[in-house]
Design an enzyme around this catalytic site. Sequence first.
Site, short mmCIF file in Angstrom:
data_model
loop_
_atom_site.label_atom_id
_atom_site.label_comp_id
_atom_site.label_asym_id
_atom_site.label_seq_id
_atom_site.Cartn_x
_atom_site.Cartn_y
_atom_site.Cartn_z
N LYS A 1 8.09 -10.23 9.92
CA LYS A 1 7.68 -11.04 8.77
C LYS A 1 8.51 -12.32 8.72
O LYS A 1 9.72 -12.27 8.58
CB LYS A 1 7.83 -10.23 7.48
N THR B 1 8.31 -12.20 -6.81
CA THR B 1 7.85 -11.60 -5.56
C THR B 1 8.49 -10.23 -5.30
O THR B 1 8.49 -9.75 -4.18
CB THR B 1 8.18 -12.52 -4.38
N GLY C 1 8.96 -6.52 -4.62
CA GLY C 1 8.07 -5.50 -4.09
C GLY C 1 7.16 -5.94 -2.97
O GLY C 1 6.32 -5.17 -2.51
N THR C 2 7.35 -7.16 -2.46
CA THR C 2 6.46 -7.69 -1.43
C THR C 2 6.43 -6.82 -0.19
O THR C 2 5.37 -6.47 0.34
CB THR C 2 6.87 -9.12 -1.05
N GLY C 3 7.61 -6.45 0.32
CA GLY C 3 7.67 -5.68 1.56
C GLY C 3 7.08 -4.29 1.41
O GLY C 3 6.34 -3.82 2.30
N CYS C 4 7.39 -3.62 0.32
CA CYS C 4 6.83 -2.29 0.06
C CYS C 4 5.31 -2.37 -0.03
O CYS C 4 4.58 -1.52 0.52
CB CYS C 4 7.37 -1.72 -1.25
#
Length: 267
Positions: A175, A206, A208-211
């Site tokens: 990412k 933003t 929690g984006t990765g989860c």
Amino acid sequence: MTTPPRVLTIAGSDSGGGAGIQADLKTMLAIGVHGMSVIAAVTAQNSLGVQGYWELPAEAVRAQLDSVLGDIGAQAVKTGMLASPELVAVVAGRLAGEPAPVVVDPVGVSKHGDPLLAPEAVETVRTRLLPVATVVTPNLWEVEQLTSVKVEDEEGLRPAAEAVLEFGPAWVLVKGGHLPGRPVDLLTDGSREFRFAAERHDNRHTHGTGCTLASAIAAHLALGAEVPEAVGLAKEYVTGAIARGFPLGAGIGPVDHAWRWRGADPG
């Protein structure tokens, strides 16, 4: 009655509701699969950061895994915060015998910079968890933590992905959202390569984006998509969620997992 595809998340609980197990289950519901959970750790967390975390005993994590997978089963699995070498080993050992695709989000640090993985657990992630991964989704900091490769620009995404692939996952999605310029993520299995660009939204909320991205990939895999398609659909979902992230508390708010519902025509 038709049972929807089932997706299991193995991660930590976020008391603020923006990341971790809570974000995973919201994402799965939004995409149309049945979400199930194995809680590996509990965090005291809000919009300002992580005030503390407590990992569950290995036997509790193992029992949850056996309970869900032994009876219900899963069409895809997603892992997030696993905290310790022991928990990483327990999860990796159980998933090694499962036919379902596994999406590994190698969570090492929170959005606020708080550590969520013990330093001594990094080697266990490399040697035990990554080899069972269908897709691993590191951000640039996590790539450096896993491989010591530091990405400075978009050209550095491919060497970083190749370094992660050496640990055994089938696919890696690096990412690149923290690089300057347009956000670009790179997906590769070592021979095929796909790049996913998105609009950069001027929104600080933003959390929690990765989860959310990893759970969306797992959900689409459970629905039958191949990895490149699943990643593309997940990117579309998370980009919309980021665009509509909202303030919560005094710090960084979460992405909006219900953005498609909120934006729907009520008629």
